[in-house]
Enzyme design. Structure first.
Site, short mmCIF file in Angstrom:
data_model
loop_
_atom_site.label_atom_id
_atom_site.label_comp_id
_atom_site.label_asym_id
_atom_site.label_seq_id
_atom_site.Cartn_x
_atom_site.Cartn_y
_atom_site.Cartn_z
N GLN A 105 -12.82 -6.45 -6.06
CA GLN A 105 -13.12 -5.15 -5.44
C GLN A 105 -12.07 -4.83 -4.38
O GLN A 105 -12.07 -3.74 -3.83
CB GLN A 105 -14.49 -5.21 -4.75
CG GLN A 105 -15.63 -5.53 -5.67
CD GLN A 105 -16.91 -5.79 -4.89
OE1 GLN A 105 -17.31 -5.00 -4.05
NE2 GLN A 105 -17.55 -6.90 -5.17
N VAL A 107 -8.51 -4.17 -2.37
CA VAL A 107 -7.38 -3.27 -2.62
C VAL A 107 -6.11 -3.80 -1.94
O VAL A 107 -5.15 -3.09 -1.77
CB VAL A 107 -7.70 -1.84 -2.11
CG1 VAL A 107 -8.90 -1.27 -2.85
CG2 VAL A 107 -7.95 -1.81 -0.60
N ASP A 108 -6.15 -5.10 -1.56
CA ASP A 108 -5.08 -5.63 -0.70
C ASP A 108 -3.99 -6.41 -1.43
O ASP A 108 -2.99 -6.79 -0.82
CB ASP A 108 -5.70 -6.52 0.40
CG ASP A 108 -6.63 -7.60 -0.16
OD1 ASP A 108 -6.32 -8.15 -1.23
OD2 ASP A 108 -7.65 -7.88 0.48
N HIS A 123 -11.22 -1.36 -7.69
CA HIS A 123 -11.11 -0.24 -6.75
C HIS A 123 -9.66 0.13 -6.45
O HIS A 123 -9.38 0.74 -5.42
CB HIS A 123 -11.86 -0.57 -5.45
CG HIS A 123 -13.35 -0.63 -5.64
ND1 HIS A 123 -14.17 -1.46 -4.91
CD2 HIS A 123 -14.17 0.03 -6.50
CE1 HIS A 123 -15.43 -1.29 -5.31
NE2 HIS A 123 -15.45 -0.40 -6.26
N CYS A 131 -0.37 11.60 -7.17
CA CYS A 131 -0.46 13.00 -6.78
C CYS A 131 -1.75 13.57 -7.37
O CYS A 131 -2.02 13.39 -8.55
CB CYS A 131 0.75 13.76 -7.30
SG CYS A 131 0.61 15.54 -7.02
N CYS A 134 -0.21 16.77 -9.90
CA CYS A 134 0.56 16.58 -11.14
C CYS A 134 0.41 15.16 -11.68
O CYS A 134 0.99 14.82 -12.71
CB CYS A 134 2.02 16.91 -10.91
SG CYS A 134 2.92 15.64 -9.98
ZN ZN Z 1 2.73 16.08 -7.76
#
Ligand code: ZN
Length: 256
Positions: A105, A107-108, A123, A131, A134
């Protein structure tokens, strides 16, 4: 306790498919606070409003500067910390052929830094950005030192690829995690209370498909009385290291 570690180690040594499942607790020994209690830890953020003002998709869209104030601190911290004994023990099990994959879980990126291969980041990873307009992807290294919030080439704002409340989970990671769980003969559940949905299903899926559940936690979790076969209570670093040493001993490959 030693007896329990020996029994759990035997189950792991005898298994061909061992899958790890880890939560925030495995990184707290490295100095990273639990993601969901981060509000109390970070400077300038009020825990009472953290979930609404920072940890939500709506907050990000409304005020990306403010949310990035938090992400910048989080990334800064994660760049400084090192994997601890718990991460290293999971990687040792991998080298013994007894940790085919880890569903985390966190994110490190600390499991990968410790040498674990095949880490499924349920996660996401806070240093991978995308982005929202896009869909272009960037790494933190590519935008580091520039403007915050970092802009995309298209002019829109980039966001770390971690789900905030109100975001969809990463379908690919989630389905990979479920397949791994269904195929696990043993699942080593470490350092997670089991209260964050939908990722908390993973050990339940493993159990449903017949896996032996080895749990390493400081305190009882929502899994302990429900699915756990071996509850190894204690500090992650210490217990996982003892477990890895025991498995190494059984396999005739000593782990330091
Ligand atoms: Zn973009």
């Amino acid at each position: 306790m030693q007896n329990l570690i020996e029994q759990a180690a035997k189950a792991i040594a005898d298994s061909r498919v061992v899958i790890g499942y880890t939560g925030a607790g495995i990184s707290t020994e490295s100095g990273i606070p639990d993601f969901r209690t981060m509000g109390e830890f970070w400077e300038g953020f009020d825990p009472a409003t953290f979930e609404v003002e920072i940890d939500s998709r709506e907050a990000f869209e409304k005020n990306p500067e403010k949310v990035w104030g938090f992400f910048s601190q989080a990334i800064g911290l994660m760049e400084q910390v090192e994997p601890n004994e718990g991460h290293k023990a999971m990687a040792s099990l991998g080298r013994l052929g007894r940790m085919a994959a880890i569903v985390t879980q966190n994110v490190d990126g600390l499991h990968q830094a410790a040498g674990s291969e095949n880490v499924i980041e349920f996660h996401g990873n806070v240093r991978q950005l995308h982005c929202l307009k896009c869909e272009a992807r960037y790494t933190w290294e590519e935008v580091k030192g520039g403007k915050i919030p970092p802009p995309c080439r298209c002019g829109y704002v980039l966001k770390p690829m971690v789900p905030l409340f109100g975001d969809q989970v990463n379908i690919e990671a989630a389905s990979t995690a479920e397949v791994l769980a269904a195929n696990a003969q043993v699942m080593v559940v470490a350092c997670t209370h089991g209260d964050i949905a939908p990722v908390n299903r993973i050990p339940l899926v493993a159990k449903e498909y017949g896996a032996v559940i080895v749990e390493v936690n400081r305190l009882k979790s929502l899994y302990t009385d429900r699915v756990t076969d071996f509850f190894l209570q204690g500090e992650a670093g210490e217990v996982l290291a003892a477990l890895a040493r025991e498995v190494g001993g059984l396999l005739g490959s000593p782990v330091n």
